[in-house]
Design a protein around this motif. Sequence first.
Motif, short mmCIF file in Angstrom:
data_model
loop_
_atom_site.label_atom_id
_atom_site.label_comp_id
_atom_site.label_asym_id
_atom_site.label_seq_id
_atom_site.Cartn_x
_atom_site.Cartn_y
_atom_site.Cartn_z
N PRO A 1 0.80 -1.22 0.00
CA PRO A 1 0.00 0.00 0.00
C PRO A 1 0.84 1.27 0.00
N HIS A 2 2.10 1.19 0.43
CA HIS A 2 2.96 2.37 0.51
C HIS A 2 3.06 3.06 -0.85
N LYS A 3 3.36 2.30 -1.89
CA LYS A 3 3.52 2.87 -3.23
C LYS A 3 2.21 3.43 -3.76
N VAL A 4 1.11 2.79 -3.47
CA VAL A 4 -0.21 3.28 -3.91
C VAL A 4 -0.51 4.62 -3.25
N ILE A 5 -0.22 4.72 -1.97
CA ILE A 5 -0.47 5.98 -1.26
C ILE A 5 0.45 7.07 -1.79
N GLU A 6 1.73 6.75 -2.00
CA GLU A 6 2.65 7.72 -2.58
C GLU A 6 2.15 8.23 -3.93
N GLN A 7 1.66 7.32 -4.77
CA GLN A 7 1.14 7.70 -6.08
C GLN A 7 -0.07 8.62 -5.96
N ARG A 33 0.43 2.11 11.85
CA ARG A 33 0.71 1.80 13.25
C ARG A 33 2.03 1.08 13.43
N GLU A 34 2.56 0.52 12.39
CA GLU A 34 3.77 -0.28 12.54
C GLU A 34 5.01 0.61 12.47
N PRO A 35 5.89 0.51 13.47
CA PRO A 35 7.08 1.37 13.51
C PRO A 35 7.90 1.36 12.22
N ASN A 36 8.06 0.20 11.60
CA ASN A 36 8.84 0.14 10.35
C ASN A 36 8.20 0.98 9.25
N ASP A 37 6.88 0.93 9.15
CA ASP A 37 6.18 1.72 8.14
C ASP A 37 6.28 3.21 8.44
N GLU A 39 8.61 4.77 10.19
CA GLU A 39 9.99 5.20 9.94
C GLU A 39 10.29 5.29 8.44
N ARG A 40 9.70 4.41 7.66
CA ARG A 40 9.87 4.47 6.21
C ARG A 40 9.27 5.76 5.65
N TRP A 41 8.05 6.10 6.10
CA TRP A 41 7.43 7.35 5.64
C TRP A 41 8.30 8.55 6.02
N GLY A 46 9.93 12.35 4.13
CA GLY A 46 10.01 13.51 5.01
C GLY A 46 8.76 13.71 5.84
N ALA A 47 8.01 12.63 6.05
CA ALA A 47 6.76 12.72 6.80
C ALA A 47 7.02 13.02 8.27
N LYS A 48 6.04 13.62 8.90
CA LYS A 48 6.05 13.85 10.34
C LYS A 48 5.13 12.80 10.96
N ALA A 49 5.60 12.16 12.02
CA ALA A 49 4.82 11.12 12.68
C ALA A 49 4.05 11.72 13.85
N ILE A 50 2.77 11.41 13.89
CA ILE A 50 1.88 11.92 14.93
C ILE A 50 1.28 10.72 15.66
N LEU A 51 1.43 10.70 16.97
CA LEU A 51 0.78 9.68 17.79
C LEU A 51 -0.40 10.33 18.49
N ILE A 52 -1.57 9.75 18.32
CA ILE A 52 -2.76 10.23 19.02
C ILE A 52 -3.07 9.23 20.12
N LYS A 53 -2.91 9.70 21.35
CA LYS A 53 -3.15 8.84 22.51
C LYS A 53 -4.54 9.10 23.06
N ARG A 54 -5.21 8.02 23.40
CA ARG A 54 -6.50 8.15 24.04
C ARG A 54 -6.30 8.14 25.55
N ASP A 55 -7.37 7.98 26.29
CA ASP A 55 -7.30 8.02 27.75
C ASP A 55 -6.14 7.20 28.29
N GLU A 56 -5.55 7.68 29.36
CA GLU A 56 -4.35 7.08 29.92
C GLU A 56 -4.48 5.59 30.23
N GLU A 57 -5.65 5.12 30.60
CA GLU A 57 -5.76 3.70 30.96
C GLU A 57 -5.46 2.79 29.78
N LEU A 58 -5.50 3.30 28.56
CA LEU A 58 -5.22 2.47 27.39
C LEU A 58 -3.72 2.28 27.16
#
Length: 109
Positions: A1-7, A33-37, A39-41, A46-58
């Motif tokens: 899917p990486h190449k499809v998204i890039e296209q 969600r996968e660290p390898n993917d 890091e590849r982006w 030159g992508a920026k990685a954003i983590l969206i965290k939900r409530d702390e108990e998760l």
Amino acid sequence: PHKVIEQTIREHCNRYKDTPEIMNNLIFLVQSREPNDIERWQRENGAKAILIKRDEELNDQVWSNHADDEVYDCAYDYVLENTGSLEEWEDSIVWFIKELKREKWESHI
């Protein structure tokens, strides 16, 4: 899917390349969600990685798959916490997008 998204991203950029008021405001969000993917982006696009965290108990939960279990094994550029109401979250996202745009412009000065 990486190449499809890039296209797909390239197609959008080509469509708006002669329209700076649109091109300068494009933000593409790619869910991964996968660290390898992630890091590849970052490395290849030159992508920026954003983590969206939900409530702390998760945060301490063990998930049933490696992608979710390893979500914290990545260096994120931004961490957003979604712990309030829907209205608060919407306000946070609007603020965050404005900050991204401001950073983009300041990096070109």
